[in-house]
Write a protein that holds these residues in place. Structure first.
Motif, mmCIF file in Angstrom:
data_model
loop_
_atom_site.group_PDB
_atom_site.id
_atom_site.type_symbol
_atom_site.label_atom_id
_atom_site.label_comp_id
_atom_site.label_asym_id
_atom_site.label_seq_id
_atom_site.Cartn_x
_atom_site.Cartn_y
_atom_site.Cartn_z
ATOM 1 N N THR A 1 0.792 -1.232 -0.003
ATOM 2 C CA THR A 1 0.097 -0.160 -0.047
ATOM 3 C C THR A 1 0.842 1.283 0.054
ATOM 4 O OG1 THR A 1 -0.040 -0.146 2.431
ATOM 5 C CG2 THR A 1 -2.020 -1.149 1.275
ATOM 6 N N SER B 1 1.806 3.198 -2.040
ATOM 7 C CA SER B 1 1.174 4.465 -3.258
ATOM 8 C C SER B 1 0.065 5.125 -2.499
ATOM 9 C CB SER B 1 0.848 4.034 -4.346
ATOM 10 O OG SER B 1 -0.121 2.958 -4.417
ATOM 11 N N SER B 2 -0.429 4.569 -1.192
ATOM 12 C CA SER B 2 -1.424 5.052 -0.530
ATOM 13 C C SER B 2 -0.941 6.088 0.179
ATOM 14 C CB SER B 2 -2.340 4.204 0.258
ATOM 15 O OG SER B 2 -3.066 3.119 -0.788
ATOM 16 N N TYR B 3 0.259 6.353 0.790
ATOM 17 C CA TYR B 3 0.915 6.897 1.689
ATOM 18 C C TYR B 3 1.667 7.960 0.986
ATOM 19 C CZ TYR B 3 0.141 3.608 5.059
ATOM 20 O OH TYR B 3 -0.311 2.534 6.092
ATOM 21 N N TRP C 1 0.977 11.338 -2.441
ATOM 22 C CA TRP C 1 1.070 9.893 -2.960
ATOM 23 C C TRP C 1 1.396 9.463 -4.310
ATOM 24 C CZ3 TRP C 1 -2.182 7.834 -6.285
ATOM 25 C CH2 TRP C 1 -3.151 8.535 -6.841
ATOM 26 N N SER C 2 0.989 10.599 -5.274
ATOM 27 C CA SER C 2 1.303 10.530 -6.636
ATOM 28 C C SER C 2 2.706 10.932 -6.867
ATOM 29 C CB SER C 2 0.154 11.071 -7.335
ATOM 30 O OG SER C 2 0.168 12.522 -7.297
ATOM 31 N N ASN D 1 6.833 4.701 -7.209
ATOM 32 C CA ASN D 1 5.702 3.653 -6.647
ATOM 33 C C ASN D 1 5.883 2.143 -6.889
ATOM 34 O OD1 ASN D 1 4.762 5.901 -4.888
ATOM 35 N ND2 ASN D 1 2.850 6.309 -6.240
ATOM 36 N N ASN E 1 8.425 1.042 -4.602
ATOM 37 C CA ASN E 1 8.228 1.201 -3.189
ATOM 38 C C ASN E 1 9.142 2.160 -2.339
ATOM 39 O OD1 ASN E 1 5.859 -0.046 -3.523
ATOM 40 N ND2 ASN E 1 6.172 -1.655 -1.968
ATOM 41 N N ARG F 1 -0.567 8.030 6.028
ATOM 42 C CA ARG F 1 -1.730 7.712 5.026
ATOM 43 C C ARG F 1 -2.458 8.722 4.423
ATOM 44 N NH1 ARG F 1 -4.461 2.992 3.713
ATOM 45 N NH2 ARG F 1 -3.343 1.723 5.322
ATOM 46 N N GLY F 2 -2.665 8.788 3.200
ATOM 47 C CA GLY F 2 -3.248 10.143 2.620
ATOM 48 C C GLY F 2 -2.650 10.629 1.439
ATOM 49 N N VAL F 3 -3.440 11.514 0.958
ATOM 50 C CA VAL F 3 -2.798 12.055 -0.423
ATOM 51 C C VAL F 3 -1.677 12.963 -0.339
ATOM 52 C CG1 VAL F 3 -3.591 13.551 -2.306
ATOM 53 C CG2 VAL F 3 -5.009 12.000 -1.432
#
Length: 124
Positions: A28, A30-32, A53-54, A74, A77, A100-102
């Protein structure tokens, strides 16, 4: 659960460059949003840089703006911190952290996961 492992620290002369890497476990990543912080002996931890995250948004402390670049891959990782034109005052233990988040944040208390740190020493 996300585990973060930093690498790439070392001893460098003033004006030199280093690239730090932070490898994350888990699927996960890419979720962080990710950040880099540092702590010098006898000083409080301070924010260095953060990335969304992007990878589309980045943020820097004024003290490193124009010299340091944060990036992420990403697919691997991994988050990076390219440090150029290093100064003796950049000497510190550097930590990567994940939230966690954008969007990234300069607030260390917002981060959920931390690496163990890597030492960067800049000689004059």
């Amino acid at each position: 659960q996300v585990q973060l492992v930093e690498s790439g620290g070392g001893l460098v002369q003033a004006g030199g460059s280093l690239r730090l890497s932070c490898a994350a476990s888990g699927r996960t990543f890419s979720s962080y949003a990710m950040g880099w912080f540092r702590q010098a002996p006898g000083k409080e931890r301070e924010f260095v840089a953060a990335i969304s995250w992007s990878g589309g948004s980045t943020y820097y402390a004024d003290s490193v703006k124009g010299r340091f670049t944060i990036s992420r891959d990403n697919a691997k990782n991994t988050v990076y911190l390219q440090m150029n034109s290093l100064k003796p005052e950049d000497t510190a233990v550097y930590y990567c952290a994940g939230v966690r988040g954008v969007a990234g944040t300069a607030l260390g208390d917002e981060y959920d996961y931390w690496g163990q740190g890597t030492q960067v020493t800049v000689s004059s």
